[in-house]
Each structure stands twice: as C-alpha cells, then as structure tokens.
Design a protein around this motif. Sequence first.
Motif, PDB file in Angstrom:
ATOM      1  N   ARG A 256      -6.652  10.367  18.752  1.00 17.94           N
ATOM      2  CA  ARG A 256      -7.278   9.111  18.311  1.00 17.94           C
ATOM      3  C   ARG A 256      -6.498   7.913  18.857  1.00 17.94           C
ATOM      4  O   ARG A 256      -7.090   6.907  19.225  1.00 17.94           O
TER       5      ARG A 256
ATOM      6  N   ARG B 191     -11.821 -10.066   8.155  1.00 19.11           N
ATOM      7  CA  ARG B 191     -10.628  -9.924   8.999  1.00 19.11           C
ATOM      8  C   ARG B 191     -10.771 -10.587  10.357  1.00 19.11           C
ATOM      9  O   ARG B 191      -9.785 -10.737  11.072  1.00 19.11           O
TER      10      ARG B 191
ATOM     11  N   HIS C  54      -5.084  -3.503   4.336  1.00 22.51           N
ATOM     12  CA  HIS C  54      -4.963  -2.353   5.256  1.00 22.51           C
ATOM     13  C   HIS C  54      -3.578  -2.382   5.925  1.00 22.51           C
ATOM     14  O   HIS C  54      -3.444  -2.631   7.133  1.00 22.51           O
TER      15      HIS C  54
ATOM     16  N   PHE D 132     -15.125  -1.894   2.762  1.00 20.63           N
ATOM     17  CA  PHE D 132     -14.064  -1.164   3.449  1.00 20.63           C
ATOM     18  C   PHE D 132     -14.702  -0.149   4.391  1.00 20.63           C
ATOM     19  O   PHE D 132     -15.664   0.542   4.020  1.00 20.63           O
TER      20      PHE D 132
ATOM     21  N   HIS E 208     -14.951  -2.366   8.318  1.00 19.45           N
ATOM     22  CA  HIS E 208     -14.006  -3.067   7.438  1.00 19.45           C
ATOM     23  C   HIS E 208     -14.441  -4.492   7.071  1.00 19.45           C
ATOM     24  O   HIS E 208     -13.603  -5.334   6.727  1.00 19.45           O
TER      25      HIS E 208
ATOM     26  N   VAL F 155      -5.894   4.303   0.738  1.00 23.58           N
ATOM     27  CA  VAL F 155      -6.262   5.047   1.941  1.00 23.58           C
ATOM     28  C   VAL F 155      -4.988   5.240   2.757  1.00 23.58           C
ATOM     29  O   VAL F 155      -4.202   4.296   2.936  1.00 23.58           O
TER      30      VAL F 155
ATOM     31  N   ASP G  44      -6.537  10.863   7.460  1.00 29.12           N
ATOM     32  CA  ASP G  44      -7.401   9.745   7.053  1.00 29.12           C
ATOM     33  C   ASP G  44      -8.006  10.133   5.704  1.00 29.12           C
ATOM     34  O   ASP G  44      -9.035  10.810   5.636  1.00 29.12           O
TER      35      ASP G  44
ATOM     36  N   GLU H 182      -3.123   1.813   2.486  1.00 26.07           N
ATOM     37  CA  GLU H 182      -4.007   0.671   2.258  1.00 26.07           C
ATOM     38  C   GLU H 182      -4.320   0.576   0.767  1.00 26.07           C
ATOM     39  O   GLU H 182      -5.000   1.439   0.215  1.00 26.07           O
TER      40      GLU H 182
ATOM     41  N   TRP I 147      -3.566   6.581   6.432  1.00 23.82           N
ATOM     42  CA  TRP I 147      -4.119   6.832   7.779  1.00 23.82           C
ATOM     43  C   TRP I 147      -3.016   6.912   8.815  1.00 23.82           C
ATOM     44  O   TRP I 147      -2.104   6.096   8.818  1.00 23.82           O
TER      45      TRP I 147
ATOM     46  N   ARG J 148      -4.163  -5.080  15.663  1.00 25.33           N
ATOM     47  CA  ARG J 148      -3.645  -3.805  15.137  1.00 25.33           C
ATOM     48  C   ARG J 148      -2.193  -4.028  14.701  1.00 25.33           C
ATOM     49  O   ARG J 148      -1.240  -3.796  15.429  1.00 25.33           O
TER      50      ARG J 148
HETATM   51  O1  TA6 Z   1      -8.353   3.029   6.990  1.00 27.00           O
HETATM   52  C1  TA6 Z   1      -8.560   4.057   7.829  1.00 27.00           C
HETATM   53  C2  TA6 Z   1      -9.559   3.656   8.849  1.00 27.00           C
HETATM   54  O2  TA6 Z   1     -10.770   3.356   8.257  1.00 27.00           O
HETATM   55  C3  TA6 Z   1      -9.628   4.777   9.879  1.00 27.00           C
HETATM   56  O3  TA6 Z   1     -10.773   5.544   9.742  1.00 27.00           O
HETATM   57  C4  TA6 Z   1      -9.425   4.082  11.193  1.00 27.00           C
HETATM   58  O4  TA6 Z   1     -10.545   3.939  11.929  1.00 27.00           O
HETATM   59  C5  TA6 Z   1      -8.723   2.810  10.795  1.00 27.00           C
HETATM   60  O5  TA6 Z   1      -9.134   2.476   9.518  1.00 27.00           O
HETATM   61  C6  TA6 Z   1      -8.721   1.630  11.739  1.00 27.00           C
HETATM   62  O6  TA6 Z   1      -9.939   0.989  11.815  1.00 27.00           O
HETATM   63  P1  TA6 Z   1     -10.152  -0.167  12.864  1.00 27.00           P
HETATM   64  O7  TA6 Z   1     -11.572  -0.637  12.661  1.00 27.00           O
HETATM   65  O8  TA6 Z   1      -9.153  -1.250  12.549  1.00 27.00           O
HETATM   66  O9  TA6 Z   1      -9.905   0.428  14.228  1.00 27.00           O
END
Ligand code: TA6
Length: 298
Positions: free
Chosen positions: A251, A98, A167, A72, A94, A243, A211, A270, A245, A62
């Motif tokens: 959350r 990654r 991202h 995505f 995603h 995107v 989001d 993103e 977020w 993260r």
């Molecule tokens: O880009 C936004 C998003 O898709 C959110 O919905 C959120 O879940 C975030 O990415 C992080 O995703 P991850 O799979 O890295 O926890």
Amino acid sequence: MATFQVVTEQHGELNCWRISSDRAELLIAQQGAQVLSYQQVGEPPLLWLSDQAIFRQGKSVRAGVPVCWPWFGNLQRNPEAVQAMYQGTPAPAHGLARTRDWKLLGIKEVGETLRIEFELPEARGDLPGWPHDVELKLVVEMGADLTLSLTSRNMGNTPVTISQALHSYFAVSDVRQTRVEGVDGLGYIETLANWEQRQQQGALMFAGETDRIYLNTPQTLSIVDPHWNRRITLASSGSRSAVIWNPWTERAKELADMADDGWQRMLCIETANVWDDLVELKPGASHSLGVQIGCENI
Ligand code: TA6
C-alpha cells in the motif's frame, strides 16, 4: 514562563505557521487546520511528516493530524444517517474539512500553554453538497502535552449526524518493534477481511498491513517504542472508537506522498467517532472530540 515564537511560512501552496517554545516546535497549516509536525526539544518527532509529503491546495498532507469531518473514510461505509447528510457527488475520502481553508481565530498564551484556535466558516452552510449549519472549531494547545479539541455545534434547526476523526500520524523508530497498549480484549472491525468483527488479544503488534476500527475504546491508549525509549500516551475525550492504520509495503508503494519504506517510521491511531460511535447533534447541541498527546521516557 514559556515564551512562544510564531513565524509564518509557505510550504508549497500552503500557508503555515511554525510555533516554537523552549520546549517544543509545532508546524500547522491553514488548510485543514492541519497540524503537520510536532517535536519536543531533544526528542525524535512525536508526529510524523512524510518525507514525500505534497503541499498542495485541495490535497490533505500525509502528516500530523488531518481532521476527518463530517464523515470518516469512505462515505459508503458509514451508517445511513451520515450518508444522508451529503448530497454531493463524488464523496471525498475522510470528508470535506481536511482540504478547505480554515480561519485562524487567534493565538494566545494562557499560562504555560499556547492556545491556537481555528474555525471552518464554510461549515455554517457553505460546504459543497453538505447544506447544514454547524459551527466547527479546532483548538490546539501546546503546553507540556499537545492537545487537540474539535467542537461541532449544530446552529441549524434540524438534527445533524456525523462521523469524524483526528487522524493522527505518530513517528516511531520502527513500527515492527512498536506496540499499542490499551486494546487488549477490545472488539474491532477488520476492514481488510470483509469488515469482520474480531477480538483483540494482548497488545497490538504490527506484522503486516493494518486497518482496524477498535470499538468501546478506553480513555487512554499508548504506543510503546522501546528503541526510542518512550511511551506516547493518547488520552481521548468524547470518543469511544479508534482507527489504527499502517499501510505496510504494498500500500505504501501506491501512495505517491509516502516513501516506499515510509511505513516503517509511522503508525496512525485516530481518535474517532465512527461505526456505532456516531455524533448526533440536535439543534443547539454541541460535541467535542479531543486528544491529549503526551510522551514519557521508559
Ligand atoms: O484511517 C485509515 C484509512 O482510512 C485507511 O484506510 C487509509 O486509506 C488511510 O486512512 C489514509 O487515507 P487517505 O485518504 O489520507 O489516503
């Protein structure tokens, strides 16, 4: 003349490189070719690395800039053409890139810039459940700005359709005091309200979980952070969607790799190819998705 130092480091289970110059410092992991942090000398970090980041194989960190590819987000929310490319189960959020190890092709100085080039060899037909032949490269350039460019070239003889994103997690003084400019008047998909299509009025301010998929985005978006007296600019290429977020309070508590108050110090913009901004690669065709990240005092 800028000089760069490159040191290898281990963070938990991940091989990383720390690259420093008299102007900036960058940390990048082999897994995901993921930029983990980036900071210019004398400035607060530009990219955010979670205090509770987990450095484990098979888990995206993260932090920084995870590369989302060849889809995505939730695959089921992607257009049918993207879903049809994947035959595996389940489909990780995603995409696949990654959490795989990339190959470092080289680090070299080009004038005042350091150019770091990675390839994902498995994208040549060896990704589990995704049997297509794509040459996938990421070039990271560290100069006055930080530039990332992700190039997909279809080496097979059938078309390939992908969605993707860089991202990027940006560091901010306090997201509640920060705004995103460049989105006024844009249509966006509100994923938190049944994926309704709405229209942005003015700059984006943050007052709750956010989001959204912004559509027909301009080339430049910026983050204005009055407390840190700075504007971060994102100049995109090969992208018409973005995107944005922030997980906000509840959350964030659900995310094991984010402090409960970590949401205050970050926001993601993103640079993407999502929704109706997909990438369709005919045999032999290539596409580059890029972002140039700069910073100025205001
Ligand atoms: O880009 C936004 C998003 O898709 C959110 O919905 C959120 O879940 C975030 O990415 C992080 O995703 P991850 O799979 O890295 O926890």
